[in-house]
Design a protein around this motif. Sequence first.
Motif, PDB file in Angstrom:
ATOM      1  N   ARG A   1      85.148  -8.550  19.712  1.00  0.00           N
ATOM      2  CA  ARG A   1      84.087  -7.411  18.972  1.00  0.00           C
ATOM      3  C   ARG A   1      84.135  -6.192  18.391  1.00  0.00           C
ATOM      4  O   ARG A   1      83.947  -6.574  16.445  1.00  0.00           O
ATOM      5  CB  ARG A   1      82.335  -7.955  19.340  1.00  0.00           C
TER       6      ARG A   1
ATOM      7  N   LYS B   1      78.009 -22.737  17.451  1.00  0.00           N
ATOM      8  CA  LYS B   1      76.615 -22.404  17.151  1.00  0.00           C
ATOM      9  C   LYS B   1      76.500 -22.361  19.094  1.00  0.00           C
ATOM     10  O   LYS B   1      75.890 -22.374  20.065  1.00  0.00           O
ATOM     11  CB  LYS B   1      76.077 -23.854  17.261  1.00  0.00           C
TER      12      LYS B   1
ATOM     13  N   ARG C   1      81.732 -14.402  17.210  1.00  0.00           N
ATOM     14  CA  ARG C   1      81.880 -14.827  15.818  1.00  0.00           C
ATOM     15  C   ARG C   1      83.208 -14.651  15.799  1.00  0.00           C
ATOM     16  O   ARG C   1      83.244 -13.817  13.911  1.00  0.00           O
ATOM     17  CB  ARG C   1      80.621 -14.212  15.045  1.00  0.00           C
TER      18      ARG C   1
ATOM     19  N   THR D   1      77.058 -20.601  22.668  1.00  0.00           N
ATOM     20  CA  THR D   1      76.929 -19.287  23.549  1.00  0.00           C
ATOM     21  C   THR D   1      76.497 -19.505  24.637  1.00  0.00           C
ATOM     22  O   THR D   1      76.885 -20.869  25.196  1.00  0.00           O
ATOM     23  CB  THR D   1      75.443 -18.867  22.858  1.00  0.00           C
TER      24      THR D   1
ATOM     25  N   GLU E   1      83.291 -18.946  12.263  1.00  0.00           N
ATOM     26  CA  GLU E   1      82.393 -18.485  12.857  1.00  0.00           C
ATOM     27  C   GLU E   1      80.573 -18.890  12.410  1.00  0.00           C
ATOM     28  O   GLU E   1      80.256 -18.678  13.260  1.00  0.00           O
ATOM     29  CB  GLU E   1      81.982 -16.843  12.735  1.00  0.00           C
ATOM     30  N   ASP E   2      80.775 -19.553  11.904  1.00  0.00           N
ATOM     31  CA  ASP E   2      79.669 -20.114  11.294  1.00  0.00           C
ATOM     32  C   ASP E   2      78.910 -21.824  12.059  1.00  0.00           C
ATOM     33  O   ASP E   2      78.131 -21.949  11.957  1.00  0.00           O
ATOM     34  CB  ASP E   2      79.462 -20.463   9.928  1.00  0.00           C
TER      35      ASP E   2
ATOM     36  N   GLY F   1      81.900 -18.484  20.111  1.00  0.00           N
ATOM     37  CA  GLY F   1      80.696 -18.294  19.490  1.00  0.00           C
ATOM     38  C   GLY F   1      79.974 -16.779  19.823  1.00  0.00           C
ATOM     39  O   GLY F   1      79.068 -16.849  18.989  1.00  0.00           O
ATOM     40  N   GLU F   2      80.011 -16.801  20.625  1.00  0.00           N
ATOM     41  CA  GLU F   2      79.489 -14.802  21.020  1.00  0.00           C
ATOM     42  C   GLU F   2      80.220 -13.897  20.250  1.00  0.00           C
ATOM     43  O   GLU F   2      79.424 -12.965  19.865  1.00  0.00           O
ATOM     44  CB  GLU F   2      80.029 -14.557  22.507  1.00  0.00           C
TER      45      GLU F   2
END
Length: 643
Positions: A173, A149, A211, A151, A145-146, A208-209
């Motif tokens: 989420r 980048k 995570r 989105t 997830e890191d 990316g959104e």
Amino acid sequence: MAKNFLLWAVIAAVLMMVFNNFQNVSRGTTLSYSEFITAVGNGQVEKVTISGQTIAGVSTGGGSFETVLPVYDDKLIDTLLNNNVQIVGEKPEKQGFFTQLLLASLPILIIIAVFMLFMRQMQGGGGGKGGPMAFGKSKAKLLSEDQIKTTFEDVAGCDEAKEDVKELVEFLRDPGKYQRLGGKIPRGVLMVGQPGTGKTLLAKAIAGEARVPFFSISGSDFVEMFVGVGASRVRDMFEQAKKQAPCIIFIDEIDAVGRSRGVGIGGGNDEREQTLNQLLVEMDGFEVNDGIIVIAATNRPDVLDPALLRPGRFDRQVVVGLPDIRGREQILGVHMRKVPVAKDVNASLIARGTPGFSGADLANLVNEAALFAARSNRNLVTMEEFEKAKDKILMGAERKTMVMSEKEKTNTAYHEAGHAIVGRLMPEHDPVYKVSIIPRGRALGVTMFLPEEDRHSISKRGIESNICSLYGGRIAEEMTLGKDGVTTGASNDIERATKYARNYVTKWGLSDKLGAQLYTEEEQNGYLGSAGGHQMAHLSDETARLIDAEVKELLDRCYQRATRILEENRDKLELMKDALMEYETIDADQIDDIMHGKTPRPPKAWSDNDSSGPAAPAGEEASHDMARDTDDDAEGHPAGEKH
């Protein structure tokens, strides 16, 4: 890396040992034993060194020699002493047990090392985690997830598709929000769209959104020459995904492995079909894969196996289509962030001039403009570079080194002028934007027709107008060179006009005699039912003759209509030919002057224009690309008219 170094170090040590043990040190001239005894008797030997059955010696003249004792000779020592020969004895060198064992097993060790090296190469390169025991392991690349980048802000031009997938982000989420009400999020999402529309980018934006970890793999990575390897990789991929859940698995170009079963060679036992079977089981089998969402992308949904598309698998399809004018402007804005653009660059104007462009096309447009600016040693990318880049993409690169004779150049000018005049005067035809006799790509000249707006269909009148304009070049040659002087430059025009006419009659149902009935069947990869090429359906001889007659009648009617237009505007044909010979490229303003019977004004440089763009009517900045406007086989109309 350390394992590779150790392997090669061992191989080098073994080779050095072999070299040291087997190297042959020369000890001078080799004599037979009889010659050696004769030399001793003649007093020609001064000193000998005996080591086992090997005798090395020095002659009285200072030379060295060597011989071998064939059998034990108990009189040799007496003979040497009687002839005053100095005798030296050496203990024979003996190889140890381990040395002998190593030398005996050396060939086997080398074969094993080479085999291991080849196996590692078959796994996609040496080193890393790919080894002989990892042959059936998944090749999916994991991005945490890191590491992601991207989105939704980085994805433009597909607002509807983003709305469709926002629900996936919310589920990843907060899965409990849906599970409390007994709802189940789709396990599979199929992204469908033409190449370059941003399917892969949108999938990354979802991860990316949300995570969450993102597994990425291509459909071709599953298929190997060994049966069962692909299925093993599917199992391993889902095992890894379960450990990272909730997560996303993205399979790009899934049609490489998900094609309909039973239509290829090998029946149901080939590697690709076994891989597909395993994928079906993993997505909706006995195993519970909660929290794993599989996103697949393809531009060929028509060839996918129906079992992939049923509820419980890829039951939700997200269409990522070509962007409209607003979407193109947004996409240009995203890509223009990466290059320094001048104040005169108008993204809205460029967007109006590029209907049918995908996101990848627009990214290429910005890149080409930046390259043009770099070649001119500019610090900023101006509107002039964007115009050059658009012309290069739509019409091809200029072939400035190609030398054309004056006669061929004049004929090309007549040819392109014929296209432009007929196209300008036909109803519902796209406006003429540029006419050029500068060779581009494989074309000697280009006539560019630009639609005034995004178009998704074409009328019967518009089709006939396109056929007429295609014949304009050939008719102009006939009028100026005579029937015996026409060239082969109209071959592509004739091919496209014939395809228009045949689709007009057999596919689009526009013929009055044949009616609204389909007379063609689509064919792809040897079987019917997918959107590929076309073949004639099983027709009676009478129907086939009627189709041929209708196609010829339509083409003849359009040919005669275009001929009348050019005969009535012969003065404009000559005027446009002269303008092309003088300027080589004329724009919409100059074409307007010619069509009003005036001498065309000189072309304006970009520096003389304001930021509103080139001297072209509003909305006439795009290529007439029928392959993008409507279904893929409708016209096959490339950007502009190339000859």
